[in-house]
Design a protein around this motif. Structure first.
Motif, PDB file in Angstrom:
ATOM      1  N   PRO A 117       2.991   1.687  -5.657  1.00  0.00           N
ATOM      2  CA  PRO A 117       2.230   2.909  -5.378  1.00  0.00           C
ATOM      3  C   PRO A 117       3.132   4.121  -5.149  1.00  0.00           C
ATOM      4  O   PRO A 117       4.228   3.988  -4.593  1.00  0.00           O
ATOM      5  N   ASP A 131       0.843  -1.188   0.000  1.00  0.00           N
ATOM      6  CA  ASP A 131       0.000   0.000   0.000  1.00  0.00           C
ATOM      7  C   ASP A 131       0.885   1.246   0.000  1.00  0.00           C
ATOM      8  O   ASP A 131       2.115   1.151   0.180  1.00  0.00           O
ATOM      9  N   TYR A 165      -4.680   1.787  -6.180  1.00  0.00           N
ATOM     10  CA  TYR A 165      -4.084   1.918  -4.843  1.00  0.00           C
ATOM     11  C   TYR A 165      -4.900   2.927  -4.037  1.00  0.00           C
ATOM     12  O   TYR A 165      -5.427   3.882  -4.560  1.00  0.00           O
ATOM     13  N   ARG A 192      -2.965  -3.946 -10.890  1.00  0.00           N
ATOM     14  CA  ARG A 192      -2.349  -3.037  -9.927  1.00  0.00           C
ATOM     15  C   ARG A 192      -0.863  -3.292  -9.718  1.00  0.00           C
ATOM     16  O   ARG A 192      -0.060  -2.356  -9.712  1.00  0.00           O
TER      17      ARG A 192
END
Length: 514
Positions: free
Chosen positions: A496, A88, A514, A491
Protein backbone atom coordinates in the motif's frame (compact mmCIF):
# COMPACT_ATOMS: atom_id res chain seq x y z
CA UNK A 1 -1.94 24.19 3.89
CA UNK A 2 -0.95 20.66 2.92
CA UNK A 3 2.45 19.38 3.93
CA UNK A 4 5.06 18.59 1.28
CA UNK A 5 4.61 15.33 -0.66
CA UNK A 6 6.82 12.29 -1.36
CA UNK A 7 8.36 12.77 2.05
CA UNK A 8 9.70 16.10 0.88
CA UNK A 9 10.21 17.26 4.44
CA UNK A 10 12.89 14.61 4.68
CA UNK A 11 14.57 16.08 1.65
CA UNK A 12 15.72 19.07 3.66
CA UNK A 13 18.22 16.68 5.16
CA UNK A 14 19.94 15.65 1.96
CA UNK A 15 23.12 14.34 3.47
CA UNK A 16 22.90 11.71 6.23
CA UNK A 17 26.01 10.30 7.90
CA UNK A 18 27.85 7.17 6.83
CA UNK A 19 31.15 5.53 7.55
CA UNK A 20 34.64 6.82 6.72
CA UNK A 21 34.32 9.12 3.71
CA UNK A 22 30.57 8.83 4.12
CA UNK A 23 30.60 11.09 7.21
CA UNK A 24 28.67 14.00 5.81
CA UNK A 25 27.39 17.45 6.60
CA UNK A 26 23.92 18.72 5.79
CA UNK A 27 23.91 20.96 2.72
CA UNK A 28 21.62 23.17 4.73
CA UNK A 29 24.79 24.23 6.54
CA UNK A 30 26.27 25.68 3.37
CA UNK A 31 24.69 27.78 0.67
CA UNK A 32 24.02 26.01 -2.61
CA UNK A 33 25.82 28.92 -4.26
CA UNK A 34 29.13 27.89 -2.69
CA UNK A 35 28.70 24.15 -2.14
CA UNK A 36 28.99 22.81 -5.70
CA UNK A 37 32.49 24.12 -6.34
CA UNK A 38 34.93 21.22 -6.14
CA UNK A 39 35.21 17.51 -6.70
CA UNK A 40 34.94 16.65 -3.01
CA UNK A 41 31.53 18.32 -2.86
CA UNK A 42 30.29 15.82 -5.43
CA UNK A 43 31.97 12.92 -3.64
CA UNK A 44 30.25 13.74 -0.35
CA UNK A 45 26.91 14.19 -2.07
CA UNK A 46 27.14 10.82 -3.85
CA UNK A 47 28.23 9.15 -0.62
CA UNK A 48 25.05 10.47 0.97
CA UNK A 49 22.99 8.73 -1.72
CA UNK A 50 24.72 5.43 -0.90
CA UNK A 51 23.56 5.75 2.71
CA UNK A 52 19.97 4.88 1.72
CA UNK A 53 20.83 1.44 0.31
CA UNK A 54 19.10 -1.65 1.68
CA UNK A 55 20.42 -3.02 4.98
CA UNK A 56 19.58 -6.05 7.14
CA UNK A 57 15.83 -5.36 7.17
CA UNK A 58 15.44 -5.54 3.40
CA UNK A 59 18.08 -8.26 2.96
CA UNK A 60 17.58 -10.71 5.84
CA UNK A 61 14.13 -9.80 7.09
CA UNK A 62 12.25 -9.40 3.82
CA UNK A 63 12.39 -13.12 3.04
CA UNK A 64 10.54 -13.75 6.31
CA UNK A 65 7.32 -12.41 4.76
CA UNK A 66 7.41 -15.13 2.08
CA UNK A 67 6.87 -18.89 1.86
CA UNK A 68 10.36 -19.71 3.18
CA UNK A 69 10.47 -17.70 6.40
CA UNK A 70 8.67 -16.23 9.36
CA UNK A 71 8.98 -12.80 10.92
CA UNK A 72 8.20 -12.84 14.64
CA UNK A 73 5.44 -10.70 16.05
CA UNK A 74 6.92 -7.79 17.98
CA UNK A 75 4.20 -5.19 17.97
CA UNK A 76 2.10 -3.50 15.30
CA UNK A 77 3.47 -2.09 12.08
CA UNK A 78 6.27 -4.57 11.37
CA UNK A 79 7.04 -7.00 8.56
CA UNK A 80 5.17 -9.61 10.62
CA UNK A 81 1.94 -8.02 9.36
CA UNK A 82 3.19 -8.21 5.78
CA UNK A 83 3.87 -11.92 6.18
CA UNK A 84 0.56 -12.51 7.92
CA UNK A 85 -1.38 -10.88 5.10
CA UNK A 86 -2.72 -8.14 7.37
CA UNK A 87 -0.71 -5.28 5.91
CA UNK A 88 -2.31 -1.84 5.80
CA UNK A 89 -1.31 1.69 4.72
CA UNK A 90 -0.30 2.74 8.25
CA UNK A 91 2.29 -0.03 8.61
CA UNK A 92 5.45 1.62 9.95
CA UNK A 93 7.85 -0.82 8.26
CA UNK A 94 6.32 -0.17 4.84
CA UNK A 95 6.30 3.59 5.39
CA UNK A 96 9.97 3.49 6.40
CA UNK A 97 11.01 1.76 3.16
CA UNK A 98 9.01 4.19 1.01
CA UNK A 99 10.56 7.17 2.79
CA UNK A 100 14.10 5.77 2.59
CA UNK A 101 13.93 5.02 -1.12
CA UNK A 102 12.63 8.50 -1.87
CA UNK A 103 15.36 10.02 0.31
CA UNK A 104 17.79 8.11 -1.89
CA UNK A 105 16.12 9.42 -5.04
CA UNK A 106 16.24 12.97 -3.64
CA UNK A 107 19.93 12.72 -2.84
CA UNK A 108 20.77 11.23 -6.23
CA UNK A 109 18.75 13.93 -8.02
CA UNK A 110 20.62 16.59 -6.10
CA UNK A 111 23.91 15.27 -7.48
CA UNK A 112 22.67 14.81 -11.03
CA UNK A 113 21.20 18.32 -11.10
CA UNK A 114 24.21 20.14 -9.66
CA UNK A 115 27.38 18.23 -10.46
CA UNK A 116 27.91 19.90 -13.85
CA UNK A 117 28.35 23.22 -12.02
CA UNK A 118 31.65 22.01 -10.56
CA UNK A 119 34.71 23.53 -12.24
CA UNK A 120 37.45 22.29 -9.90
CA UNK A 121 37.90 18.58 -10.43
CA UNK A 122 38.96 15.74 -12.70
CA UNK A 123 36.35 15.46 -15.48
CA UNK A 124 36.66 11.67 -15.49
CA UNK A 125 36.04 11.45 -11.75
CA UNK A 126 33.08 13.81 -11.99
CA UNK A 127 31.62 11.75 -14.86
CA UNK A 128 32.03 8.62 -12.75
CA UNK A 129 30.34 10.20 -9.73
CA UNK A 130 27.43 11.32 -11.88
CA UNK A 131 27.09 7.78 -13.23
CA UNK A 132 27.12 6.43 -9.66
CA UNK A 133 24.27 8.78 -8.73
CA UNK A 134 22.28 7.70 -11.79
CA UNK A 135 22.81 4.06 -10.86
CA UNK A 136 21.67 4.62 -7.29
CA UNK A 137 18.54 6.40 -8.48
CA UNK A 138 17.89 3.48 -10.85
CA UNK A 139 18.36 1.02 -7.98
CA UNK A 140 15.87 2.86 -5.77
CA UNK A 141 13.32 3.02 -8.58
CA UNK A 142 13.79 -0.68 -9.28
CA UNK A 143 12.76 -1.37 -5.68
CA UNK A 144 9.96 1.20 -5.61
CA UNK A 145 8.36 -0.05 -8.82
CA UNK A 146 8.77 -3.69 -7.77
CA UNK A 147 7.05 -3.15 -4.42
CA UNK A 148 4.44 -0.46 -5.17
CA UNK A 149 3.93 -0.68 -8.95
CA UNK A 150 3.04 2.79 -10.23
CA UNK A 151 5.10 5.38 -8.33
CA UNK A 152 5.98 9.06 -8.80
CA UNK A 153 9.00 9.31 -11.09
CA UNK A 154 10.97 12.28 -9.78
CA UNK A 155 13.95 13.32 -11.88
CA UNK A 156 14.83 16.62 -10.28
CA UNK A 157 14.75 18.13 -6.79
CA UNK A 158 11.23 19.24 -5.90
CA UNK A 159 10.07 22.48 -4.43
CA UNK A 160 8.76 22.09 -0.91
CA UNK A 161 5.09 22.37 -1.91
CA UNK A 162 5.21 20.23 -5.05
CA UNK A 163 2.76 17.35 -5.25
CA UNK A 164 3.27 14.57 -7.79
CA UNK A 165 0.98 11.79 -8.91
CA UNK A 166 1.98 8.26 -9.81
CA UNK A 167 3.65 7.36 -13.09
CA UNK A 168 2.96 3.96 -14.61
CA UNK A 169 5.24 1.10 -13.69
CA UNK A 170 6.01 0.63 -17.39
CA UNK A 171 7.24 4.22 -17.62
CA UNK A 172 9.40 3.82 -14.53
CA UNK A 173 10.92 0.56 -15.76
CA UNK A 174 11.55 2.03 -19.21
CA UNK A 175 13.33 4.93 -17.53
CA UNK A 176 15.46 2.66 -15.33
CA UNK A 177 16.59 0.55 -18.28
CA UNK A 178 17.35 3.63 -20.39
CA UNK A 179 19.36 5.13 -17.52
CA UNK A 180 21.36 1.95 -17.10
CA UNK A 181 21.97 1.83 -20.86
CA UNK A 182 23.29 5.39 -20.71
CA UNK A 183 25.60 4.49 -17.83
CA UNK A 184 26.84 1.32 -19.52
CA UNK A 185 27.47 2.93 -22.92
CA UNK A 186 29.30 5.87 -21.37
CA UNK A 187 31.94 3.58 -19.81
CA UNK A 188 32.11 6.10 -16.98
CA UNK A 189 32.16 3.34 -14.37
CA UNK A 190 35.25 1.12 -13.98
CA UNK A 191 35.12 -2.66 -13.90
CA UNK A 192 36.74 -2.61 -10.46
CA UNK A 193 38.27 -0.28 -7.89
CA UNK A 194 41.33 -0.20 -5.69
CA UNK A 195 40.98 -0.78 -1.97
CA UNK A 196 40.24 2.88 -1.18
CA UNK A 197 37.07 2.89 -3.29
CA UNK A 198 35.84 -0.66 -2.82
CA UNK A 199 32.05 -0.86 -2.65
CA UNK A 200 31.37 1.86 -5.19
CA UNK A 201 29.24 1.15 -8.24
CA UNK A 202 30.99 -0.64 -11.11
CA UNK A 203 30.25 -1.26 -14.78
CA UNK A 204 29.30 -4.82 -13.87
CA UNK A 205 26.83 -3.61 -11.25
CA UNK A 206 25.02 -1.54 -13.88
CA UNK A 207 24.75 -4.59 -16.15
CA UNK A 208 23.58 -6.78 -13.26
CA UNK A 209 20.92 -4.30 -12.16
CA UNK A 210 19.73 -4.10 -15.75
CA UNK A 211 19.42 -7.89 -15.71
CA UNK A 212 17.37 -7.76 -12.53
CA UNK A 213 14.92 -5.05 -13.50
CA UNK A 214 14.44 -6.56 -16.95
CA UNK A 215 13.73 -10.04 -15.59
CA UNK A 216 11.33 -8.74 -12.94
CA UNK A 217 9.33 -7.06 -15.69
CA UNK A 218 9.31 -9.75 -18.35
CA UNK A 219 11.92 -8.16 -20.63
CA UNK A 220 13.51 -11.55 -21.17
CA UNK A 221 15.80 -10.80 -24.09
CA UNK A 222 17.20 -7.75 -22.33
CA UNK A 223 17.76 -9.77 -19.16
CA UNK A 224 19.49 -12.58 -21.01
CA UNK A 225 21.85 -10.26 -22.88
CA UNK A 226 22.70 -8.13 -19.83
CA UNK A 227 23.46 -11.25 -17.77
CA UNK A 228 25.63 -12.60 -20.58
CA UNK A 229 27.51 -9.29 -20.63
CA UNK A 230 28.22 -9.63 -16.90
CA UNK A 231 29.52 -13.15 -17.46
CA UNK A 232 31.68 -11.98 -20.36
CA UNK A 233 33.44 -9.35 -18.25
CA UNK A 234 35.61 -12.02 -16.66
CA UNK A 235 35.58 -10.06 -13.38
CA UNK A 236 33.30 -12.20 -11.22
CA UNK A 237 33.45 -15.75 -9.98
CA UNK A 238 31.76 -17.89 -7.34
CA UNK A 239 33.32 -17.76 -3.89
CA UNK A 240 34.39 -21.30 -2.95
CA UNK A 241 32.92 -21.43 0.56
CA UNK A 242 29.17 -20.75 0.59
CA UNK A 243 28.95 -20.26 4.35
CA UNK A 244 31.91 -17.88 4.59
CA UNK A 245 30.55 -15.78 1.73
CA UNK A 246 28.16 -14.31 4.31
CA UNK A 247 30.84 -13.82 6.94
CA UNK A 248 33.80 -11.45 7.16
CA UNK A 249 35.96 -13.77 5.07
CA UNK A 250 33.67 -13.22 2.09
CA UNK A 251 33.57 -9.42 2.24
CA UNK A 252 34.44 -7.84 -1.12
CA UNK A 253 35.06 -11.21 -2.75
CA UNK A 254 34.87 -11.68 -6.51
CA UNK A 255 31.33 -13.01 -6.21
CA UNK A 256 30.03 -9.71 -4.86
CA UNK A 257 28.83 -7.35 -7.58
CA UNK A 258 27.16 -4.74 -5.40
CA UNK A 259 26.60 -4.47 -1.66
CA UNK A 260 25.84 -2.18 1.26
CA UNK A 261 29.15 -1.54 2.95
CA UNK A 262 29.61 -1.58 6.72
CA UNK A 263 32.70 -0.97 8.83
CA UNK A 264 33.58 -1.06 12.50
CA UNK A 265 33.94 2.51 13.70
CA UNK A 266 31.44 3.68 11.10
CA UNK A 267 28.13 2.26 9.96
CA UNK A 268 27.29 -0.97 11.85
CA UNK A 269 24.32 -3.05 13.03
CA UNK A 270 23.49 -5.73 15.62
CA UNK A 271 24.95 -8.85 14.02
CA UNK A 272 22.96 -11.38 16.06
CA UNK A 273 19.65 -9.52 16.35
CA UNK A 274 17.70 -11.73 13.95
CA UNK A 275 19.21 -14.99 15.17
CA UNK A 276 19.06 -17.37 18.12
CA UNK A 277 18.51 -16.55 21.79
CA UNK A 278 21.58 -18.61 22.78
CA UNK A 279 23.90 -16.09 21.13
CA UNK A 280 21.94 -13.07 22.29
CA UNK A 281 19.49 -12.81 19.42
CA UNK A 282 15.74 -12.29 19.41
CA UNK A 283 14.73 -14.91 16.80
CA UNK A 284 13.13 -12.16 14.74
CA UNK A 285 13.69 -14.03 11.46
CA UNK A 286 13.23 -17.80 11.14
CA UNK A 287 13.53 -20.29 8.30
CA UNK A 288 10.48 -22.57 8.17
CA UNK A 289 9.70 -26.10 7.03
CA UNK A 290 8.74 -25.01 3.53
CA UNK A 291 12.33 -23.87 2.98
CA UNK A 292 13.72 -27.09 4.44
CA UNK A 293 11.62 -29.10 1.96
CA UNK A 294 13.25 -27.34 -0.98
CA UNK A 295 16.74 -28.69 -0.26
CA UNK A 296 17.66 -31.87 -2.09
CA UNK A 297 19.71 -34.77 -0.75
CA UNK A 298 23.11 -35.84 -1.99
CA UNK A 299 22.45 -39.45 -1.04
CA UNK A 300 19.71 -41.51 0.47
CA UNK A 301 17.40 -40.05 3.12
CA UNK A 302 18.03 -41.40 6.60
CA UNK A 303 14.63 -41.89 8.32
CA UNK A 304 16.38 -41.53 11.68
CA UNK A 305 18.03 -38.24 10.72
CA UNK A 306 16.40 -36.15 7.98
CA UNK A 307 19.27 -33.65 8.15
CA UNK A 308 21.85 -36.20 7.00
CA UNK A 309 23.07 -35.95 3.39
CA UNK A 310 21.08 -32.78 2.78
CA UNK A 311 22.25 -29.97 0.49
CA UNK A 312 25.01 -28.23 2.51
CA UNK A 313 23.40 -24.86 1.87
CA UNK A 314 20.72 -25.78 4.42
CA UNK A 315 23.43 -26.25 7.05
CA UNK A 316 24.88 -22.83 6.21
CA UNK A 317 21.49 -21.11 6.27
CA UNK A 318 19.68 -22.41 9.37
CA UNK A 319 20.39 -23.38 12.95
CA UNK A 320 18.62 -26.65 13.76
CA UNK A 321 18.84 -29.04 16.69
CA UNK A 322 22.21 -30.77 16.81
CA UNK A 323 24.20 -28.01 15.14
CA UNK A 324 27.04 -26.25 16.98
CA UNK A 325 26.08 -22.70 17.98
CA UNK A 326 28.53 -20.48 19.74
CA UNK A 327 30.12 -22.57 22.48
CA UNK A 328 27.22 -25.03 22.77
CA UNK A 329 24.85 -27.10 20.65
CA UNK A 330 21.61 -25.70 19.30
CA UNK A 331 18.52 -27.43 20.69
CA UNK A 332 15.05 -26.00 20.17
CA UNK A 333 13.05 -29.19 20.80
CA UNK A 334 10.16 -28.82 23.29
CA UNK A 335 12.12 -30.69 25.99
CA UNK A 336 15.25 -28.57 25.56
CA UNK A 337 16.88 -27.11 28.67
CA UNK A 338 18.44 -24.27 26.67
CA UNK A 339 17.21 -20.74 25.96
CA UNK A 340 16.52 -21.90 22.40
CA UNK A 341 13.63 -24.13 23.41
CA UNK A 342 10.79 -23.45 21.01
CA UNK A 343 8.48 -20.73 22.37
CA UNK A 344 10.41 -20.73 25.66
CA UNK A 345 10.33 -16.94 25.98
CA UNK A 346 9.97 -13.81 23.90
CA UNK A 347 13.48 -14.18 22.44
CA UNK A 348 13.26 -17.87 21.53
CA UNK A 349 12.25 -19.25 18.16
CA UNK A 350 8.52 -19.66 17.52
CA UNK A 351 8.93 -22.45 14.99
CA UNK A 352 12.16 -24.20 15.91
CA UNK A 353 14.74 -22.94 13.44
CA UNK A 354 16.93 -19.85 13.59
CA UNK A 355 18.84 -17.91 10.99
CA UNK A 356 22.51 -18.88 10.64
CA UNK A 357 23.27 -17.08 7.39
CA UNK A 358 25.03 -13.74 8.03
CA UNK A 359 26.33 -14.94 11.43
CA UNK A 360 30.08 -14.91 12.13
CA UNK A 361 30.05 -15.92 15.77
CA UNK A 362 33.81 -16.09 16.36
CA UNK A 363 34.45 -12.58 15.10
CA UNK A 364 31.30 -10.86 16.40
CA UNK A 365 30.80 -12.57 19.77
CA UNK A 366 32.80 -9.93 21.62
CA UNK A 367 30.48 -7.13 20.56
CA UNK A 368 27.67 -8.12 18.18
CA UNK A 369 26.31 -4.59 18.38
CA UNK A 370 29.02 -3.44 15.98
CA UNK A 371 28.42 -6.04 13.29
CA UNK A 372 29.93 -5.03 9.96
CA UNK A 373 29.41 -7.88 7.48
CA UNK A 374 28.39 -6.20 4.24
CA UNK A 375 24.83 -6.78 3.03
CA UNK A 376 25.18 -8.29 -0.45
CA UNK A 377 22.61 -6.76 -2.81
CA UNK A 378 23.70 -8.38 -6.09
CA UNK A 379 26.07 -11.32 -6.50
CA UNK A 380 27.32 -13.46 -9.34
CA UNK A 381 25.33 -16.59 -8.48
CA UNK A 382 22.15 -14.53 -8.81
CA UNK A 383 23.25 -13.34 -12.25
CA UNK A 384 23.90 -16.94 -13.37
CA UNK A 385 20.45 -18.00 -12.22
CA UNK A 386 18.79 -14.96 -13.80
CA UNK A 387 20.55 -15.80 -17.07
CA UNK A 388 19.29 -19.39 -16.86
CA UNK A 389 15.75 -18.26 -16.04
CA UNK A 390 15.60 -15.79 -18.93
CA UNK A 391 16.85 -18.44 -21.36
CA UNK A 392 14.35 -21.00 -20.04
CA UNK A 393 11.43 -18.60 -20.38
CA UNK A 394 12.57 -17.80 -23.93
CA UNK A 395 12.66 -21.59 -24.52
CA UNK A 396 16.34 -21.38 -25.47
CA UNK A 397 17.26 -24.62 -23.76
CA UNK A 398 20.91 -24.91 -24.74
CA UNK A 399 23.97 -26.10 -22.82
CA UNK A 400 24.60 -22.64 -21.37
CA UNK A 401 21.43 -22.99 -19.26
CA UNK A 402 22.71 -26.20 -17.68
CA UNK A 403 26.17 -24.70 -17.23
CA UNK A 404 24.81 -21.68 -15.37
CA UNK A 405 22.70 -23.76 -12.98
CA UNK A 406 25.35 -26.42 -12.45
CA UNK A 407 28.07 -23.85 -11.74
CA UNK A 408 25.97 -22.64 -8.82
CA UNK A 409 25.15 -26.16 -7.63
CA UNK A 410 28.76 -27.30 -8.07
CA UNK A 411 30.37 -24.62 -5.93
CA UNK A 412 33.09 -26.11 -3.68
CA UNK A 413 31.50 -26.57 -0.23
CA UNK A 414 28.14 -27.30 -1.92
CA UNK A 415 28.87 -29.81 -4.70
CA UNK A 416 25.33 -30.87 -5.43
CA UNK A 417 24.91 -33.34 -8.31
CA UNK A 418 24.67 -31.61 -11.70
CA UNK A 419 21.38 -31.26 -13.55
CA UNK A 420 21.45 -33.63 -16.51
CA UNK A 421 20.53 -32.47 -19.99
CA UNK A 422 17.36 -33.29 -21.88
CA UNK A 423 14.92 -31.49 -19.59
CA UNK A 424 11.76 -29.82 -20.85
CA UNK A 425 11.06 -26.13 -20.40
CA UNK A 426 8.63 -26.93 -17.60
CA UNK A 427 11.16 -29.14 -15.82
CA UNK A 428 13.91 -26.55 -16.08
CA UNK A 429 11.57 -23.81 -14.91
CA UNK A 430 10.87 -25.80 -11.75
CA UNK A 431 14.58 -26.50 -11.24
CA UNK A 432 15.77 -22.90 -11.58
CA UNK A 433 13.01 -21.58 -9.34
CA UNK A 434 13.89 -24.07 -6.63
CA UNK A 435 17.57 -23.30 -7.07
CA UNK A 436 16.91 -19.61 -6.47
CA UNK A 437 15.06 -20.44 -3.25
CA UNK A 438 17.86 -22.51 -1.73
CA UNK A 439 20.81 -20.52 -3.08
CA UNK A 440 19.47 -17.04 -2.30
CA UNK A 441 17.47 -17.67 0.89
CA UNK A 442 17.37 -14.67 3.23
CA UNK A 443 19.03 -12.33 0.77
CA UNK A 444 15.93 -10.21 0.20
CA UNK A 445 14.99 -11.63 -3.20
CA UNK A 446 12.30 -14.24 -2.55
CA UNK A 447 9.38 -11.78 -2.40
CA UNK A 448 10.28 -10.35 -5.80
CA UNK A 449 10.61 -13.86 -7.24
CA UNK A 450 7.22 -14.93 -5.90
CA UNK A 451 5.59 -11.75 -7.17
CA UNK A 452 6.85 -12.09 -10.73
CA UNK A 453 5.97 -15.79 -10.80
CA UNK A 454 2.53 -15.01 -9.33
CA UNK A 455 2.80 -17.70 -6.67
CA UNK A 456 1.96 -15.53 -3.66
CA UNK A 457 -0.70 -17.94 -2.46
CA UNK A 458 2.03 -20.50 -1.69
CA UNK A 459 2.81 -18.63 1.52
CA UNK A 460 -0.80 -18.84 2.77
CA UNK A 461 -2.00 -21.31 5.36
CA UNK A 462 -0.52 -22.88 8.46
CA UNK A 463 3.15 -22.02 9.06
CA UNK A 464 5.09 -25.22 9.73
CA UNK A 465 8.35 -25.19 11.62
CA UNK A 466 11.07 -27.61 12.60
CA UNK A 467 11.23 -31.31 11.86
CA UNK A 468 11.80 -33.05 15.21
CA UNK A 469 11.35 -36.21 17.28
CA UNK A 470 8.80 -36.16 20.07
CA UNK A 471 10.21 -37.29 23.40
CA UNK A 472 10.15 -41.07 23.74
CA UNK A 473 9.15 -41.57 20.08
CA UNK A 474 11.04 -42.65 16.99
CA UNK A 475 8.68 -40.69 14.74
CA UNK A 476 9.66 -37.38 13.21
CA UNK A 477 6.94 -34.73 13.23
CA UNK A 478 6.58 -31.11 12.15
CA UNK A 479 6.18 -28.42 14.78
CA UNK A 480 3.65 -25.63 14.44
CA UNK A 481 2.19 -23.12 16.86
CA UNK A 482 -1.07 -22.62 14.98
CA UNK A 483 -0.08 -19.45 13.13
CA UNK A 484 -1.98 -19.11 9.83
CA UNK A 485 -1.13 -16.63 7.07
CA UNK A 486 -3.37 -15.12 4.43
CA UNK A 487 -2.78 -13.93 0.88
CA UNK A 488 -5.08 -11.93 -1.37
CA UNK A 489 -4.15 -12.12 -5.04
CA UNK A 490 -6.26 -9.04 -5.77
CA UNK A 491 -4.19 -6.94 -3.35
CA UNK A 492 -1.01 -8.40 -1.93
CA UNK A 493 1.26 -8.41 -4.97
CA UNK A 494 1.69 -4.68 -4.29
CA UNK A 495 2.32 -2.83 -1.05
CA UNK A 496 0.00 0.00 0.00
CA UNK A 497 0.98 3.60 -0.56
CA UNK A 498 1.74 4.83 2.99
CA UNK A 499 -1.17 6.64 4.60
CA UNK A 500 1.01 9.59 5.52
CA UNK A 501 1.75 10.07 1.81
CA UNK A 502 -1.92 9.86 0.96
CA UNK A 503 -2.67 12.58 3.53
CA UNK A 504 -0.01 15.05 2.40
CA UNK A 505 -0.14 14.51 -1.37
CA UNK A 506 -3.48 15.26 -3.02
CA UNK A 507 -2.32 13.91 -6.39
CA UNK A 508 -1.41 10.39 -5.34
CA UNK A 509 -3.76 7.39 -5.39
CA UNK A 510 -3.86 4.15 -3.40
CA UNK A 511 -3.21 0.65 -4.70
CA UNK A 512 -6.30 -1.56 -5.17
CA UNK A 513 -8.18 -2.98 -2.18
CA UNK A 514 -6.29 -1.13 0.55
Amino acid sequence: MKKASISILLCIFVFLGCEDDLNLISPGEASQTIYWQQERDALLAVNAAYSELDGPQMVQELDAVTDIGYRASSGPGTFHDVGAGTIDPVNDAITAQWSRYYRGVRKANDVITNIDRIKLGDPKVLARLKAEARFLRAFYYTQLSSLWGDVPLLLEPLEINDHRGRDTKVKVVDFVISELDLIISSNALPKSYGSTDVGRVTHGAALALKTRVALRNGRLGIARDAAQAVMNLGVYELYPNYGKLFQYAGKNSKEVIFDRQYTVGGNTYNAFAYSAATIGGSSVVEPIHNLFKKYEYKGSVNPNNPYENIDPRWNFTAYYTGQPIGNSVYNSWPDSKTTDRVSANEWATDHGYNLKKWIDYDLDKGNPGIGAINMILIRYADVLLMYAEAKIELNELDQSVYNAINNVRGRPSVEMPPITTGKTQSELRKIVRNERAVELAFEGLRLFDMNRWKIGEEKAGLVQGMYYQAQGSSNWIIWNNGFVRKFRADRDYLWPIPQVEMEINDKITQNPNY
